[in-house]
Design a protein around this motif. Structure first.
Motif, PDB file in Angstrom:
ATOM      1  N   HIS A 177      53.151  49.567  60.230  1.00 14.16           N
ATOM      2  CA  HIS A 177      54.313  49.491  61.126  1.00 14.16           C
ATOM      3  C   HIS A 177      55.344  50.455  60.546  1.00 14.16           C
ATOM      4  CE1 HIS A 177      56.830  47.276  64.101  1.00 14.16           C
ATOM      5  NE2 HIS A 177      57.803  47.622  63.289  1.00 14.16           N
ATOM      6  N   THR A 234      51.859  51.310  64.498  1.00 17.99           N
ATOM      7  CA  THR A 234      52.962  51.286  65.451  1.00 17.99           C
ATOM      8  C   THR A 234      54.099  52.117  64.881  1.00 17.99           C
ATOM      9  OG1 THR A 234      52.414  49.083  66.292  1.00 17.99           O
ATOM     10  CG2 THR A 234      54.700  49.794  66.549  1.00 17.99           C
ATOM     11  N   PHE A 280      55.222  41.653  62.247  1.00 16.27           N
ATOM     12  CA  PHE A 280      54.032  42.410  61.847  1.00 16.27           C
ATOM     13  C   PHE A 280      53.422  41.788  60.587  1.00 16.27           C
ATOM     14  CE2 PHE A 280      52.520  45.675  58.873  1.00 16.27           C
ATOM     15  CZ  PHE A 280      51.467  46.242  59.590  1.00 16.27           C
ATOM     16  N   ASN A 290      52.041  53.097  70.047  1.00 22.30           N
ATOM     17  CA  ASN A 290      50.905  52.309  69.573  1.00 22.30           C
ATOM     18  C   ASN A 290      49.594  52.992  69.913  1.00 22.30           C
ATOM     19  OD1 ASN A 290      52.206  49.595  68.728  1.00 22.30           O
ATOM     20  ND2 ASN A 290      53.159  50.085  70.685  1.00 22.30           N
TER      21      ASN A 290
END
Lengths: 258, 258
Positions: A202, A230, A252, B234
């Motif tokens: 993330h 992401t 996350f 994503n």
């Protein structure tokens, strides 16, 4: 520069924060660090299961200066059931001056003040020796931390210097997921290493951070080999990650470390 | 092409989905649409307050083909207390063929099949007339929908064609927040309009969507004038938005529409 095997961890202080978090300072050889663990709700509660651990990679400005932001992240993580820990980077804070690193920082400052381009040579000299020294230290810290009964796996990394987080994600199999902050210079060699990263990532990017090379951050995100990655880009300046973006990063970790 | 004032909404069917959502098909003049509202938990429950509304902008492939994805989003939104509604785009689904739009699509297909660059002219011809026709229709639909007692403000837009969402965010003050999907061509004129957008935005970008011009999406995100804007990029291909990313978008609406 790795921490020699068998180096033990010495706790040097302990305090409770708001009855919710226990903060312990420690040394590991000559490296200072801080460990935060969720406090049991009451003294009569049964001993809890080992808490999953998130390593908090600090920015290079030193633990003392970074403390307010680190402890805020530690409190948030403890509320979610996570322990957190950090160690001082080489050449930062109270650790011995590191002349080569000082020189690299001075070269960077000079180039930026002169309005000259920040060359690959400057970036490499600034970041690669730091990664080479810091990563084995973090692995040594992980050895010591995971030997404590109150800490367990899986382990996350949430970090300030994205090149350190990238290298750790490649070489340290105990790290299962990472939140990375795009906001520091990235050597080309690290961009290549990023292709070997496979853990879920993330990545936080402050879109309007003028001191940050946005294209380098996008190139690094693109390079990561992870199937789940992401990029969360937000407004608010270098240190202004919005609260909702911090919460998404916490979610996350909750998805991947529990 | 705006819907004439006073055009009334006719419901043509009604069904309950899983006892949780009421789905009603309607027509507004000659435009078909669907409205989903959260069903009361039981028949004896008191009538609930007007539900905040999220407009679901469909992709241009027509409501019938897009239905499975639309109804999934409608169910998710209903669980969060939101009503959702959509209308057929001009030239799509059961609406009359629109020769100019067919021609623009054919020109795009030809360029792509020949491996030629997709020029600004092709993109403008494909997108701008669609935006010019669709946006007043969505505003007319909003008039009709907000006259129903079971719907209230604030209104969100969650959309398939990002240029329509961008224009709506500029011209329609009743829209308070928008989730936009970066995945369709963006005319330069829309990039300029984006600077006038000030509402909070959550922009989803499928990073590995090969049919999507990633740089155009990043340029559009950069152009938005909103103080709060998040880019969530994503993996998962064009239609593979991961579940956690859909949940983050739902949290965005929960923050801004309640």
């Amino acid at each position: 520069m790795a921490i020699p095997k068998g180096t033990t961890m010495h706790f040097t202080s302990e305090q409770r924060l708001d009855d919710a978090v226990i903060e312990r300072e420690f040394t590991l050889g000559d490296i200072p660090g801080i460990l935060w663990t969720p406090a049991s709700a009451s003294a009569s509660a049964p001993p809890s299961a080992p808490a999953p651990l998130i390593l908090l990679g600090p920015p290079p400005l030193g633990l003392r200066k970074a403390y307010p932001r680190l402890v805020a992240r530690a409190r948030h993580a403890a509320a979610d059931g996570f322990a957190t820990a950090t160690i001082e980077l080489p050449g930062s804070g109270d650790r011995p001056l590191w002349p080569a690193a000082e020189q690299a920082r001075a070269d960077l400052r000079r180039a930026m003040e002169a309005g000259e381009p920040v060359t690959d040579e400057i970036i490499d000299a600034l970041v690669l020796p730091l990664v080479d020294r810091a990563v084995p230290e973090w692995q040594g810290a992980l050895d010591a931390l995971l030997s404590l009964p109150e800490l367990g796996g899986p382990v996350g990394y949430s970090g300030g210097v994205i090149s350190i987080g990238t290298r750790l994600a490649v070489v340290e199999p105990r790290i299962s997921a990472a939140v990375l902050f795009a906001g520091s210079f990235v050597p080309r060699a690290i961009l290549e290493e990023a292709r070997q990263v496979t853990i879920p990532l993330h990545v936080l990017l402050q879109w309007d951070d003028e001191g940050n090379d946005r294209q380098a951050a996008l190139d690094l995100f693109d390079a990561f080999g992870s199937k789940e990655k992401t990029l969360s880009a937000n407004m608010g300046g270098h240190t202004g990650v919005p609260q909702f973006a911090g919460e998404a990063a916490a979610q996350f970790f909750a998805r991947h470390l529990k």
